[in-house]
Write an enzyme that holds these catalytic residues in place. Sequence first.
Site, PDB file in Angstrom:
ATOM      1  N   TYR A 181      33.076  44.888  42.287  1.00  0.00           N
ATOM      2  CA  TYR A 181      32.704  43.487  42.107  1.00  0.00           C
ATOM      3  C   TYR A 181      33.976  42.672  41.957  1.00  0.00           C
ATOM      4  O   TYR A 181      34.874  43.048  41.206  1.00  0.00           O
ATOM      5  CB  TYR A 181      31.836  43.329  40.853  1.00  0.00           C
ATOM      6  CG  TYR A 181      31.420  41.903  40.575  1.00  0.00           C
ATOM      7  CD1 TYR A 181      30.565  41.226  41.446  1.00  0.00           C
ATOM      8  CD2 TYR A 181      31.878  41.237  39.445  1.00  0.00           C
ATOM      9  CE1 TYR A 181      30.179  39.914  41.189  1.00  0.00           C
ATOM     10  CE2 TYR A 181      31.480  39.928  39.175  1.00  0.00           C
ATOM     11  CZ  TYR A 181      30.636  39.266  40.051  1.00  0.00           C
ATOM     12  OH  TYR A 181      30.249  37.974  39.791  1.00  0.00           O
ATOM     13  N   ASP A 203      42.553  44.105  42.006  1.00  0.00           N
ATOM     14  CA  ASP A 203      41.780  43.241  41.116  1.00  0.00           C
ATOM     15  C   ASP A 203      41.772  43.869  39.726  1.00  0.00           C
ATOM     16  O   ASP A 203      41.091  44.857  39.469  1.00  0.00           O
ATOM     17  CB  ASP A 203      40.352  43.087  41.668  1.00  0.00           C
ATOM     18  CG  ASP A 203      39.500  42.147  40.829  1.00  0.00           C
ATOM     19  OD1 ASP A 203      39.936  41.742  39.734  1.00  0.00           O
ATOM     20  OD2 ASP A 203      38.377  41.822  41.276  1.00  0.00           O
ATOM     21  N   LYS A 262      39.359  37.737  32.208  1.00  0.00           N
ATOM     22  CA  LYS A 262      38.817  38.358  30.992  1.00  0.00           C
ATOM     23  C   LYS A 262      39.808  38.364  29.808  1.00  0.00           C
ATOM     24  O   LYS A 262      39.993  37.339  29.187  1.00  0.00           O
ATOM     25  CB  LYS A 262      38.238  39.721  31.332  1.00  0.00           C
ATOM     26  CG  LYS A 262      37.060  39.560  32.341  1.00  0.00           C
ATOM     27  CD  LYS A 262      36.137  40.747  32.465  1.00  0.00           C
ATOM     28  CE  LYS A 262      34.872  40.374  33.225  1.00  0.00           C
ATOM     29  NZ  LYS A 262      34.839  40.731  34.637  1.00  0.00           N
TER      30      LYS A 262
HETATM   31  C1  LIG Z   1      34.448  39.935  35.912  1.00  0.00           C
HETATM   32  C2  LIG Z   1      35.147  40.290  37.177  1.00  0.00           C
HETATM   33  C3  LIG Z   1      35.417  39.322  38.170  1.00  0.00           C
HETATM   34  C4  LIG Z   1      34.877  37.923  38.096  1.00  0.00           C
HETATM   35  O1  LIG Z   1      35.380  37.191  37.019  1.00  0.00           O
HETATM   36  P1  LIG Z   1      34.568  35.881  36.534  1.00  0.00           P
HETATM   37  O2  LIG Z   1      35.481  35.305  35.476  1.00  0.00           O
HETATM   38  O3  LIG Z   1      33.263  36.356  36.013  1.00  0.00           O
HETATM   39  O4  LIG Z   1      34.432  34.987  37.706  1.00  0.00           O
HETATM   40  C5  LIG Z   1      36.182  39.694  39.247  1.00  0.00           C
HETATM   41  N1  LIG Z   1      36.649  40.948  39.371  1.00  0.00           N
HETATM   42  C6  LIG Z   1      36.397  41.905  38.456  1.00  0.00           C
HETATM   43  C7  LIG Z   1      36.954  43.281  38.640  1.00  0.00           C
HETATM   44  C8  LIG Z   1      35.618  41.611  37.337  1.00  0.00           C
HETATM   45  O5  LIG Z   1      35.333  42.575  36.460  1.00  0.00           O
END
Ligand SMILES: *Cc1c(COP(=O)(O)O)cnc(C)c1O
Length: 438
Positions: A151, A246, A278
């Site tokens: 994701y 990511d 995060k």
């Molecule tokens: C949470 C997450 C996102 C998206 O971040 P948001 O602040 O919710 O838009 C993207 N990549 C990873 C790996 C994530 O865990």
Amino acid sequence: MLNIPYPDEAAESASLLRRARDVIPGGVNSPVRAFRSVGGTPRFMRSASGPWLTDVDGRRYVDLVCSWGPMILGHAHPEVLEAVRTTAADGFSFGTPSEHEVALAEEIVARVAPVEQVRLVNSGTEATMSAIRLARGATGRSVIVKFAGCYHGHVDSLLAAAGSGLATFALPDSAGVPASSAAETIVLPYNDVPALEAAFAERGGQIAAVITEACPGNMGVVPPEPGFTEALRQVTAAHGALLISDEVMTGFRCSVAGWFGLEGPYAAGAPDLFTFGKVMGGGFPTAAFGGRADLMAQLAPEGPVYQAGTLSGNPVASAAGLTTLRLCTPEVYARLDEVSRTIAGAVTDEFTRAGVAHRIQWAGSMFSVFFRDGQVRNYADSQAQDTAAFGRFFHGMLRRGVHLPPSAFETWFVSAAMDDEAVETVLSALPGAVADIG
Ligand SMILES: *Cc1c(COP(=O)(O)O)cnc(C)c1O
């Protein structure tokens, strides 16, 4: 919907949910909060402190969601709160550069060696969206490779998560994603080097970038097998494509330098771009993407790739994030490790005693519990678990004062604020919740 086993305890939440549903789709501002996969009434929280959440019905829960990762120090940490207060007293947003954002960028660059520059944005979604645009701008190519089960936020081209096998044109997972956008995305199975090589053999000249979760945590924790990240670097470099790591979830959680700090540096070279979110916002909406200075120079105002944000680098969010990162010392990571090993060990003991099929996988102190036996290497493996059993277990824990992530596919997040009382609450909830699985 499953039965709500203890309706009286959630009366105020249920009443707020009814109000919310009138004015907010599904009553929530992010779908997983709605408890659809576990049933029952989502708890509306009134306050949080340290490892505890308190809901509007006055019930207390040990928090194993931690706002999906950011609250690594626990809630309302006194020093972060003080930084927010003093910064906010000087004004909320200037629409000009300010010192706080410079200090936050310096902290990130100091921690993750291959990252020479970062640009601050407001969410992880914005970070990956911008990194993809930059990769396309820098390479002059359009196709993106991602892995099933990873994701990267709700960016159109990255919402294609379905489909395994070799380089197929992905179908969009969400309505509203144009086929043209999904057609620019190749979805491959994770941990599958031959699939990667086949995709590049076929379309290598069109591929702008491979984006991967540094260590996937959004299909449960599924670590890259030894050599997989190296293979990503080798294959992309051989074809002139970029590698985007990511680290929105893993960044500053798995270690001082995130997953890169655990697995890197790589013999084949570092990823070109990284995304963060995060933890680095400390519970406020801030995120970042960054990498080599020559690549980042492609961004406006230096270069031709446009990217902007009214609130980007917000002083209050930057101060909260910087203070959080500075407080993430080796002792904090050691505590996260200790707490998560204790909890996971107790889960293994109780599940084994009760004969419940399970598998725990790790990324530093990040772990998830799969309701199935055997190694989980990819999304197909992760999907083959007993989600109904998880739902019963989830509610068993909730009833006993432990708030797990409301989905079998999510990582359990601990905080360094978890003291003996909080850990003991989790441990003593386990036998009853395991019995509730039935
Ligand atoms: C949470 C997450 C996102 C998206 O971040 P948001 O602040 O919710 O838009 C993207 N990549 C990873 C790996 C994530 O865990």
